[in-house]
Design a protein around this motif. Structure first.
Motif, PDB file in Angstrom:
ATOM      1  N   ALA A 225       0.866  -1.187   0.000  1.00 31.91           N
ATOM      2  CA  ALA A 225       0.000   0.000   0.000  1.00 31.91           C
ATOM      3  C   ALA A 225       0.896   1.227   0.000  1.00 31.91           C
ATOM      4  N   ARG A 226       0.438   2.279  -0.709  1.00 35.51           N
ATOM      5  CA  ARG A 226       1.244   3.503  -0.839  1.00 35.51           C
ATOM      6  C   ARG A 226       0.408   4.727  -0.466  1.00 35.51           C
ATOM      7  N   ALA A 227       1.055   5.667   0.229  1.00 36.57           N
ATOM      8  CA  ALA A 227       0.391   6.943   0.523  1.00 36.57           C
ATOM      9  C   ALA A 227       1.324   8.073   0.130  1.00 36.57           C
ATOM     10  N   ARG A 228       0.722   9.202  -0.259  1.00 34.45           N
ATOM     11  CA  ARG A 228       1.513  10.350  -0.713  1.00 34.45           C
ATOM     12  C   ARG A 228       0.817  11.624  -0.250  1.00 34.45           C
ATOM     13  N   CYS A 229       1.619  12.639   0.092  1.00 37.72           N
ATOM     14  CA  CYS A 229       1.031  13.952   0.350  1.00 37.72           C
ATOM     15  C   CYS A 229       1.950  15.023  -0.241  1.00 37.72           C
ATOM     16  N   VAL A 230       1.342  16.102  -0.693  1.00 37.66           N
ATOM     17  CA  VAL A 230       2.093  17.228  -1.286  1.00 37.66           C
ATOM     18  C   VAL A 230       1.653  18.484  -0.534  1.00 37.66           C
ATOM     19  N   ILE A 231       2.593  19.102   0.187  1.00 36.77           N
ATOM     20  CA  ILE A 231       2.201  20.182   1.103  1.00 36.77           C
ATOM     21  C   ILE A 231       2.918  21.486   0.732  1.00 36.77           C
ATOM     22  N   PRO A 232       2.161  22.520   0.350  1.00 43.03           N
ATOM     23  CA  PRO A 232       2.802  23.817   0.116  1.00 43.03           C
ATOM     24  C   PRO A 232       3.436  24.312   1.415  1.00 43.03           C
ATOM     25  N   PRO A 233       4.628  24.923   1.344  1.00 42.13           N
ATOM     26  CA  PRO A 233       5.348  25.267   2.577  1.00 42.13           C
ATOM     27  C   PRO A 233       4.565  26.162   3.524  1.00 42.13           C
ATOM     28  N   GLU A 234       3.731  27.065   2.953  1.00 37.51           N
ATOM     29  CA  GLU A 234       3.025  27.996   3.857  1.00 37.51           C
ATOM     30  C   GLU A 234       2.138  27.257   4.874  1.00 37.51           C
ATOM     31  N   LEU A 235       1.717  26.028   4.537  1.00 29.90           N
ATOM     32  CA  LEU A 235       0.884  25.279   5.492  1.00 29.90           C
ATOM     33  C   LEU A 235       1.700  24.721   6.653  1.00 29.90           C
ATOM     34  N   LEU A 236       3.027  24.762   6.518  1.00 31.63           N
ATOM     35  CA  LEU A 236       3.884  24.200   7.568  1.00 31.63           C
ATOM     36  C   LEU A 236       4.389  25.278   8.533  1.00 31.63           C
TER      37      LEU A 236
END
Ligand SMILES: CC(C)(COP(=O)([O-])OP(=O)([O-])OC[C@H]1O[C@@H](n2cnc3c(N)ncnc32)[C@H](O)[C@@H]1OP(=O)([O-])[O-])[C@@H](O)C(=O)NCCC(=O)NCCSC(=O)C[C@@](C)(O)CC(=O)[O-]
Ligand SMILES: NC(=O)C1=CN([C@@H]2O[C@H](COP(=O)(O)OP(=O)(O)OC[C@H]3O[C@@H](n4cnc5c(N)ncnc54)[C@H](OP(=O)(O)O)[C@@H]3O)[C@@H](O)[C@H]2O)C=CC1
Length: 429
Positions: A225-236
């Motif tokens: 099973a695979r999971a992925r997330c893509v997070i713009p830096p401003e959300l961090l």
């Protein structure tokens, strides 16, 4: 529509949380009794599950919130004794949902059964003999468990390996047969063991050798099973750190784990902090998942990070996790333990593949939760603040005293049992 975004859930009393969950998931009277019972696993049931039963060992059950996975909302039951894990998973899931949520996928669910054959007079002729009868052996395996074929699964393929080919030792040279079985929505250990045991006499006949082991392999590398997330830096970003600082810190932390087993083991422990509680709450075999996950982390030759973190062309932080995930939605103790049945109802999963994808998403979230804390304030601030309540209890605090002592421990920045005992004594005076 059901949502997993319930701000302030953690500020409610346990009674308020229970009432909300009962309403949201339409729990029946019996289900409410099971979930809210002082004896969630009746001793009569426990006594039928394992041997020499004298009681049961309860764990706190919390809900990981805010998860949006492939556009679907999930409140995720997590059974765990360690503070701050559920908070951390929910925290990261909240950030990731703002970035569109986790995207996941899973391979077909092919589990592996192994048959070990030793003492073949001619190991190459033995291998040929098995391969010549491959189709018949697959059919024989399916005849031993016809219900799996009926639901679209069953044995699908077979391979033969020779181990220690060059060895002069009759003990170490062996033939190993791999039977690949689609176990549908079951983890499949018992199904596979039934199949491989049934094949043993025919394999002995074909090879002129002796069969010893006939058992499932927990290295489920065809059930991924695979999971992925893509997070713009401003959300961090937060009040003390820019998003870019957090993003780059996470990638540096990943590179550390990817290059050093001393760090990788701790990094991966953080991932299993997310995975195990869901595996346990859903009644699955966590030893199997643990064993497979760590073996997969060494597949490139040396033990490394289970996750990958990098910065994409747009400057986003990208996280990925792929693991063997031999879990089921049926079988084993899943429909025996009353709380695991409820966990499946709350999750609303329709297949083992879907459950596997949820589990890797929680592992990925948990990893980022720990890394974000580690590359900013350090782990102690968030984790120890929540751990302070356990420290207060260990020092003898009860009732309303627990939160009062815990807060004092945080204020004086000494979250340890010795200090808590002093504070408890002062409080009692
Ligand atoms: C603990 C936090 C989340 C606080 O972080 P924070 O910034 O104080 O959180 P916040 O107050 O801004 O709240 C943000 C969201 O977090 C959740 N949240 C926030 N607080 C709670 C709570 N009490 N109960 C339940 N949920 C909570 C909740 O979803 C909340 O959203 P809201 O609902 O308010 O809109 C953060 O510090 C954190 O993630 N720390 C890391 C904790 C961790 O990783 N623990 C594992 C134990 S350490 C370990 O075993 C592994 C390790 C670290 O060694 C692995 C490694 O080395 O890689
Ligand atoms: N090495 C290891 O990891 C080992 C683990 N174990 C243990 O084995 C257990 C898991 O074995 P498992 O074979 O999964 O459990 P079960 O023996 O309970 O088999 C699952 C059962 O579920 C039924 N079923 C109903 N619907 C489905 C569906 N959609 N897909 C698949 N099966 C369905 C099948 O019965 P029917 O076809 O008749 O309807 C099947 O017999 C765990 O408890 C594990 O701890 C045991 C030995 C070794």
């Amino acid at each position: 529509m059901r949502t997993s975004r319930i701000p302030g859930f953690y500020n409610m009393t346990v009674e308020e949380r229970r009432a909300l969950v009962a309403k949201m998931y339409g729990l029946s009277g019996e289900e409410k009794n099971d979930l809210f019972s002082a004896e969630p696993l009746p001793v009569g049931t426990a006594d039928k599950m394992i041997e020499n039963v004298v009681g049961s060992f309860p764990l706190p059950l919390g809900l990981g919130l805010n998860f949006l996975i492939n556009g679907k909302e999930y409140a995720i039951p997590m059974a765990i004794e360690e503070p701050s894990v559920v908070a951390s998973a929910s925290y990261i899931a909240k950030i990731v949902r703002e970035a569109g949520g986790f995207t996941t996928e899973a391979t077909d669910r092919l589990m592996i059964g192994q048959i070990q054959v030793v003492g073949c007079p001619d190991i190459y002729a033995a291998k040929d003999a098995i391969l010549k009868e491959k189709q018949a052996l697959i059919e024989d395996a399916n005849a031993a468990y016809p219900s799996m074929v009926a639901r679209g699964g069953g044995a699908e393929d077979l391979e033969v390996r020779i181990l220690n080919e060059e060895s002069g030792s009759a003990f170490s040279q062996m033939l190993v047969l791999h039977l690949y079985v689609n176990t549908c929505d079951a983890m499949g250990a018992n199904i596979i063991n039934t199949m491989v045991e049934s094949l043993a006499p025919i394999v002995e006949q074909l090879t002129d050798g002796k069969v010893y082991l006939r058992i499932l392999s927990n290295y489920a590398d065809r059930c991924l099973a695979r999971a992925r997330c893509v997070i713009p830096p401003e959300l961090l970003a937060d009040e003390n750190y820019t998003g870019e600082e957090v993003r780059d810190g996470v990638v540096h932390a990943y590179e550390f784990a990817a290059s050093d087993p001393y760090r990788a083991v701790t990094h991966n422990k953080g991932i299993m902090n997310g995975i195990d509680p869901v595996v346990i709450a859903t009644g699955n075999d966590w030893r199997a998942v643990e064993a497979g996950a760590h073996a997969y982390a060494v597949r490139h030759g040396s033990y490394g990070s289970m996750t990958t973190w990098y910065v994409d062309h747009e400057g986003n932080l990208v996280g990925e996790l792929e693991l063997p995930m031999s879990v089921g939605t049926v079988g084993g103790s899943i429909n025996v333990h009353p709380i695991s049945k409820l966990a499946h109802k709350i999750l609303g999963v329709e297949s083992a593949q879907e459950l596997a994808q949820i589990i890797v998403s929680v592992g990925l979230a948990q990893n980022l939760g720990a890394l974000k804390a580690l590359v900013t304030d350090g782990i102690q601030k968030g984790h120890m603040a929540l751990h302070s309540r356990s420290v207060a209890i260990a020092a003898g605090a009860t009732g309303e005293m627990i939160d009062i002592i815990a807060e004092k421990l945080v204020d004086v920045k000494e979250i340890r049992v010795g200090k808590a005992k002093e504070l408890v004594e002062e409080y009692i005076k």
